[in-house]
Write a protein that holds these residues in place. Structure first.
Motif, PDB file in Angstrom:
ATOM      1  N   ILE A  91     -12.075  -5.687  -1.250  1.00 44.23           N
ATOM      2  CA  ILE A  91     -12.949  -4.720  -1.917  1.00 44.23           C
ATOM      3  C   ILE A  91     -13.029  -5.042  -3.405  1.00 44.23           C
ATOM      4  O   ILE A  91     -12.022  -5.319  -4.046  1.00 44.23           O
ATOM      5  CB  ILE A  91     -12.424  -3.268  -1.830  1.00 44.23           C
ATOM      6  N   ASP A  92     -14.243  -4.962  -3.960  1.00 43.07           N
ATOM      7  CA  ASP A  92     -14.371  -5.040  -5.408  1.00 43.07           C
ATOM      8  C   ASP A  92     -13.585  -3.902  -6.046  1.00 43.07           C
ATOM      9  O   ASP A  92     -13.449  -2.823  -5.462  1.00 43.07           O
ATOM     10  CB  ASP A  92     -15.851  -4.889  -5.827  1.00 43.07           C
ATOM     11  N   LYS A  93     -13.105  -4.145  -7.265  1.00 44.06           N
ATOM     12  CA  LYS A  93     -12.466  -3.045  -8.001  1.00 44.06           C
ATOM     13  C   LYS A  93     -13.527  -2.011  -8.390  1.00 44.06           C
ATOM     14  O   LYS A  93     -14.694  -2.369  -8.547  1.00 44.06           O
ATOM     15  CB  LYS A  93     -11.745  -3.577  -9.239  1.00 44.06           C
ATOM     16  N   PRO A  94     -13.164  -0.728  -8.522  1.00 45.95           N
ATOM     17  CA  PRO A  94     -11.932  -0.131  -8.016  1.00 45.95           C
ATOM     18  C   PRO A  94     -12.062   0.106  -6.521  1.00 45.95           C
ATOM     19  O   PRO A  94     -13.169   0.178  -5.991  1.00 45.95           O
ATOM     20  CB  PRO A  94     -11.872   1.183  -8.783  1.00 45.95           C
ATOM     21  N   ALA A  95     -10.929   0.238  -5.855  1.00 47.97           N
ATOM     22  CA  ALA A  95     -10.985   0.535  -4.421  1.00 47.97           C
ATOM     23  C   ALA A  95     -11.661   1.878  -4.189  1.00 47.97           C
ATOM     24  O   ALA A  95     -12.412   2.057  -3.239  1.00 47.97           O
ATOM     25  CB  ALA A  95      -9.587   0.532  -3.832  1.00 47.97           C
ATOM     26  N   LEU A 116      -5.351  -6.171   2.835  1.00 48.70           N
ATOM     27  CA  LEU A 116      -6.261  -5.409   1.980  1.00 48.70           C
ATOM     28  C   LEU A 116      -6.117  -5.956   0.575  1.00 48.70           C
ATOM     29  O   LEU A 116      -5.053  -5.860  -0.031  1.00 48.70           O
ATOM     30  CB  LEU A 116      -5.919  -3.910   2.001  1.00 48.70           C
ATOM     31  N   MET A 117      -7.172  -6.529   0.058  1.00 55.27           N
ATOM     32  CA  MET A 117      -7.147  -7.084  -1.293  1.00 55.27           C
ATOM     33  C   MET A 117      -8.168  -6.355  -2.155  1.00 55.27           C
ATOM     34  O   MET A 117      -9.337  -6.240  -1.781  1.00 55.27           O
ATOM     35  CB  MET A 117      -7.469  -8.579  -1.271  1.00 55.27           C
ATOM     36  N   ILE A 118      -7.708  -5.867  -3.300  1.00 51.17           N
ATOM     37  CA  ILE A 118      -8.595  -5.225  -4.273  1.00 51.17           C
ATOM     38  C   ILE A 118      -8.869  -6.237  -5.375  1.00 51.17           C
ATOM     39  O   ILE A 118      -7.942  -6.756  -5.997  1.00 51.17           O
ATOM     40  CB  ILE A 118      -7.976  -3.937  -4.829  1.00 51.17           C
ATOM     41  N   GLY A 119     -10.133  -6.545  -5.604  1.00 51.14           N
ATOM     42  CA  GLY A 119     -10.514  -7.691  -6.422  1.00 51.14           C
ATOM     43  C   GLY A 119     -10.589  -7.444  -7.915  1.00 51.14           C
ATOM     44  O   GLY A 119     -11.609  -6.995  -8.426  1.00 51.14           O
ATOM     45  N   SER A 277       0.210 -12.995   2.602  1.00 46.46           N
ATOM     46  CA  SER A 277      -0.364 -12.415   1.379  1.00 46.46           C
ATOM     47  C   SER A 277       0.410 -12.907   0.163  1.00 46.46           C
ATOM     48  O   SER A 277       0.677 -12.162  -0.773  1.00 46.46           O
ATOM     49  CB  SER A 277      -0.327 -10.891   1.440  1.00 46.46           C
ATOM     50  N   SER A 278       0.753 -14.180   0.179  1.00 50.07           N
ATOM     51  CA  SER A 278       1.651 -14.725  -0.835  1.00 50.07           C
ATOM     52  C   SER A 278       1.033 -14.806  -2.230  1.00 50.07           C
ATOM     53  O   SER A 278       1.737 -14.713  -3.224  1.00 50.07           O
ATOM     54  CB  SER A 278       2.136 -16.113  -0.411  1.00 50.07           C
ATOM     55  N   ASP A 279      -0.292 -14.999  -2.333  1.00 54.10           N
ATOM     56  CA  ASP A 279      -0.884 -15.154  -3.664  1.00 54.10           C
ATOM     57  C   ASP A 279      -2.148 -14.318  -3.821  1.00 54.10           C
ATOM     58  O   ASP A 279      -3.171 -14.789  -4.296  1.00 54.10           O
ATOM     59  CB  ASP A 279      -1.197 -16.628  -3.945  1.00 54.10           C
ATOM     60  N   LEU A 280      -2.057 -13.057  -3.450  1.00 54.61           N
ATOM     61  CA  LEU A 280      -3.185 -12.138  -3.630  1.00 54.61           C
ATOM     62  C   LEU A 280      -3.058 -11.340  -4.922  1.00 54.61           C
ATOM     63  O   LEU A 280      -3.973 -10.632  -5.308  1.00 54.61           O
ATOM     64  CB  LEU A 280      -3.291 -11.189  -2.436  1.00 54.61           C
ATOM     65  N   ARG A 281      -1.909 -11.429  -5.566  1.00 48.63           N
ATOM     66  CA  ARG A 281      -1.666 -10.804  -6.875  1.00 48.63           C
ATOM     67  C   ARG A 281      -2.036  -9.319  -6.878  1.00 48.63           C
ATOM     68  O   ARG A 281      -2.774  -8.836  -7.740  1.00 48.63           O
ATOM     69  CB  ARG A 281      -2.446 -11.561  -7.960  1.00 48.63           C
ATOM     70  N   GLN A 282      -1.470  -8.617  -5.920  1.00 46.71           N
ATOM     71  CA  GLN A 282      -1.767  -7.192  -5.748  1.00 46.71           C
ATOM     72  C   GLN A 282      -0.668  -6.272  -6.299  1.00 46.71           C
ATOM     73  O   GLN A 282      -0.776  -5.055  -6.166  1.00 46.71           O
ATOM     74  CB  GLN A 282      -1.981  -6.893  -4.267  1.00 46.71           C
ATOM     75  N   LYS A 283       0.348  -6.839  -6.918  1.00 43.53           N
ATOM     76  CA  LYS A 283       1.436  -6.010  -7.425  1.00 43.53           C
ATOM     77  C   LYS A 283       0.927  -4.991  -8.441  1.00 43.53           C
ATOM     78  O   LYS A 283       0.216  -5.331  -9.382  1.00 43.53           O
ATOM     79  CB  LYS A 283       2.509  -6.893  -8.069  1.00 43.53           C
ATOM     80  N   ASN A 284       1.285  -3.733  -8.234  1.00 43.21           N
ATOM     81  CA  ASN A 284       0.949  -2.631  -9.140  1.00 43.21           C
ATOM     82  C   ASN A 284      -0.548  -2.352  -9.250  1.00 43.21           C
ATOM     83  O   ASN A 284      -1.004  -1.724 -10.215  1.00 43.21           O
ATOM     84  CB  ASN A 284       1.519  -2.872 -10.542  1.00 43.21           C
ATOM     85  N   ILE A 285      -1.340  -2.786  -8.257  1.00 43.82           N
ATOM     86  CA  ILE A 285      -2.775  -2.476  -8.251  1.00 43.82           C
ATOM     87  C   ILE A 285      -2.995  -0.958  -8.222  1.00 43.82           C
ATOM     88  O   ILE A 285      -3.876  -0.426  -8.900  1.00 43.82           O
ATOM     89  CB  ILE A 285      -3.465  -3.129  -7.036  1.00 43.82           C
ATOM     90  N   TYR A 286      -2.184  -0.266  -7.439  1.00 42.32           N
ATOM     91  CA  TYR A 286      -2.309   1.192  -7.381  1.00 42.32           C
ATOM     92  C   TYR A 286      -2.054   1.816  -8.744  1.00 42.32           C
ATOM     93  O   TYR A 286      -2.720   2.786  -9.138  1.00 42.32           O
ATOM     94  CB  TYR A 286      -1.328   1.757  -6.351  1.00 42.32           C
ATOM     95  N   LEU A 287      -1.105   1.272  -9.488  1.00 45.91           N
ATOM     96  CA  LEU A 287      -0.777   1.795 -10.811  1.00 45.91           C
ATOM     97  C   LEU A 287      -1.979   1.738 -11.749  1.00 45.91           C
ATOM     98  O   LEU A 287      -2.204   2.665 -12.545  1.00 45.91           O
ATOM     99  CB  LEU A 287       0.397   1.018 -11.404  1.00 45.91           C
TER     100      LEU A 287
END
Length: 301
Positions: A91-95, A116-119, A277-287
Motif C-alpha cells: 500500500i502507498d503511504k499512509p496505510a 503487508l508492506m507500507i510504501g 520480509s527481510s528487507d521491507l524496512r517496515q520497522k516502526n511504520i506504525y509509529l
C-alpha cells in the motif's frame, strides 16, 4: 506469479507504472481501474496487456500479490479484502488516516501469514540510506517545503508531512522519549508545521512550509564524524573539520531509483517470491502513523 495493481492515478502514473514496465519479465501484471478513459490511455502508453475494471475482477484472476495506489480513504477496505483472500499487499503511504485500521491490517497480515508492506520510498533512497548508517547522530533536521500548497491540515499532514516523520523515525537509532508539534493555520488551512522529537541521544526538528516560494527538501544530520547535508534526495555533502566531500548521481540515473521507488517495488516482489520480509524496512511504520495522529488530535482539541 500474478500481480494486481489497483488505482492508476497520478502517483501510479509518475512513480510506479514506469517501474512495472521495466520488470514485466518478473511477473504477470494485471491492472484495475474503473476509469475507462484512463484505462485506454495507459494501455496505449505502456502497452498494458491485461486490464480489468474492478477489484473483484482482479481478485478473481488468482493474483499472488497486489499493489494498492488508490486514494487513501480506500486503502483499508482494499487491503483487507486482499489479505482475507490470501493475497500479499503493498500500500502507498499512509496505510490509513485511522491508526486503528493500520494496526488491524498489520494484525490481519500476521494472522494470514501474508506480507503487508507500507510504501515509504525515502526508506529506500540511496542517499537516505547513507544517513541511516551515520553513527552517533546528534541533531537531525528535516525540512520539506512547497509552493502555494496550503490545504486541509489532516490531508497535508498525512500526504506530505508524514514523509518527514517517517524518515526521522527510520533514521533514529534509539527510542523516542517525547514529541511536540506546533502549527500555523490561516482560515482553517495549514500553512506551516514543526515537530520536535527527543531521544536519549538525538534531537530532531522537522519543519514544513506550504507557501515557501520553492519546492525543496533538505536534510541535515550532525554527528561526531561530520555534518551531512542532503538536498532533494540527490546530492549529499559531508563537512569534516578540515575537508568536504560531495556525492551525487549521474545525469542518466533514473529519478525513481534516486527516490527509492524502484528498490521498494523490487524488494516487495522479491519478498513475495521468497516468502520472507527481510528487507521491507517496515520497522516502526506504525509509529510514524501514530505521531501524525497525535499531531492531528492536538489540532482538534
Amino acid at each position: 506469479m500474478k500481480i494486481g495493481v489497483v488505482g492508476l492515478g497520478n502517483i501510479a502514473q509518475k512513480a510506479y507504472l514506469p517501474t512495472y514496465s521495466k520488470i514485466r519479465d518478473q511477473a504477470d501484471f494485471i491492472f484495475a481501474t474503473r476509469n475507462e478513459e484512463v484505462r485506454n490511455k495507459l494501455t496505449k502508453q505502456y502497452n498494458l496487456t491485461k486490464t480489468v475494471k474492478t477489484v473483484d475482477e482482479l481478485v478473481a484472476q488468482n493474483i499472488d500479490a497486489c499493489f494498492i495506489h488508490s486514494a487513501t480513504a480506500a486503502h483499508y477496505k482494499l487491503a483487507r479484502k486482499c489479505l482475507e483472500k490470501g493475497i500479499h499487499v503493498f500500500i502507498d503511504k499512509p496505510a490509513s488516516e485511522n491508526i486503528k485500521q493500520v494496526k488491524e491490517l498489520q494484525r490481519l497480515a500476521l494472522k494470514q501469514s501474508k506480507i503487508l508492506m507500507i510504501g515509504f520510498n525515502r526508506r529506500f533512497a540511496p542517499m537516505v540510506e547513507r544517513l541511516k548508517k551515520v553513527k552517533n547522530k546528534r541533531i537531525i533536521s528535516l525540512q520539506k517545503n512547497r509552493v502555494n500548497a496550503i490545504s486541509d491540515p489532516k490531508f497535508m499532514i498525512y500526504d506530505l508531512f508524514i514523509h518527514l516523520v517517517d524518515t526521522a523515525v527510520y533514521l533514529l537509532d534509539d527510542k523516542i522519549i517525547q514529541t511536540n508539534s506546533k502549527i500555523i493555520q490561516n482560515a482553517g488551512k495549514l500553512e506551516m508545521i514543526t515537530l520536535t522529537i527527543e531521544t536519549a541521544k538525538t534531537l530532531v526538528n522537522l519543519t514544513m512550509d506550504l507557501n515557501s516560494g520553492s519546492n525543496r527538501e533538505l536534510y541535515e544530520v550532525t554527528s561526531s564524524t561530520g555534518t551531512y547535508v542532503l538536498e532533494n534526495l540527490a546530492q549529499l555533502k559531508i563537512y569534516h573539520e578540515n575537508s568536504n566531500e560531495t556525492f551525487s548521481f549521474d545525469d542518466w540515473d533514473n529519478p525513481l531509483y534516486v527516490r527509492g521507488f524502484e528498490q521498494m517495488v523490487a524488494n516487495f516482489i522479491t519478498s513475495v517470491k521468497t516468502m520472507t520480509s527481510s528487507d521491507l524496512r517496515q520497522k516502526n511504520i506504525y509509529l510514524s502513523h501514530k505521531i501524525c495522529d497525535e499531531i492531528i488530535n492536538k489540532i482538534q482539541q
